[in-house]
Design an enzyme around this catalytic site. Sequence first.
Site, PDB file in Angstrom:
ATOM      1  N   CYS A  19       0.866  -1.181   0.000  1.00  0.00           N
ATOM      2  CA  CYS A  19       0.000   0.000   0.000  1.00  0.00           C
ATOM      3  C   CYS A  19       0.904   1.233   0.000  1.00  0.00           C
ATOM      4  CB  CYS A  19      -0.989  -0.007   1.169  1.00  0.00           C
ATOM      5  SG  CYS A  19      -0.273   0.228   2.804  1.00  0.00           S
ATOM      6  N   ARG A  25      -3.529  -0.376   5.210  1.00  0.00           N
ATOM      7  CA  ARG A  25      -4.129  -1.441   4.408  1.00  0.00           C
ATOM      8  C   ARG A  25      -3.261  -2.682   4.277  1.00  0.00           C
ATOM      9  NH1 ARG A  25      -5.260   2.049  -0.756  1.00  0.00           N
ATOM     10  NH2 ARG A  25      -3.276   2.876  -0.027  1.00  0.00           N
ATOM     11  N   ASP A 137      -8.448   3.806   0.945  1.00  0.00           N
ATOM     12  CA  ASP A 137      -7.493   4.198   1.981  1.00  0.00           C
ATOM     13  C   ASP A 137      -8.264   4.841   3.133  1.00  0.00           C
ATOM     14  OD1 ASP A 137      -5.418   5.124   3.545  1.00  0.00           O
ATOM     15  OD2 ASP A 137      -4.282   5.947   1.868  1.00  0.00           O
TER      16      ASP A 137
END
Length: 167
Positions: A19, A25, A137
């Site tokens: 990420c 994440r 996100d």
Amino acid sequence: MLPPTRDPGSATYSLALVCLGNICRSPMAHVVLEAKLAAGGLGAGVSVASFGTGDWHLGEPMDRRAAATLAAAGYDPTRHRARHVGDGLSLGHDLVLVMDHSNLRDVRRSTSDIDLDRVLMFRSFDPMAGGELAVPDPWYGGQAGFDEVLAIVERTTDALVEALAAR
């Protein structure tokens, strides 16, 4: 859907998750995937690492909100420390799963020795992804964003573990 191992003689399948900062994440996916692999008896046969395309969080623990979301769901987020793609992403991973399209672009630009056929969107394995392959996100949002990411991660890792078990 899984590419074969880079080394046909290897008993271990190597997987990397990527990420932006490696604090929300990809570490959430890393923790959940390792837990599900262990529960499925596959922990010894699959190695998991996670990285960020940005380097500003190197060595830091997971975002406190991401860690709290995982802990509330029964996962242990305490071992994670942020890493950068330059810290070994291209060193022989069989599969690299990225969280969004900018991560995909950044991985393709920054790692010249990686086989691009081995880089996929994480949600390629999500049975509910439809046409949306990006994991949102949660950094700038509230708790609902972290809950949504955990739900995406859990169902995607379930499908991923099933694919790994079948290989």
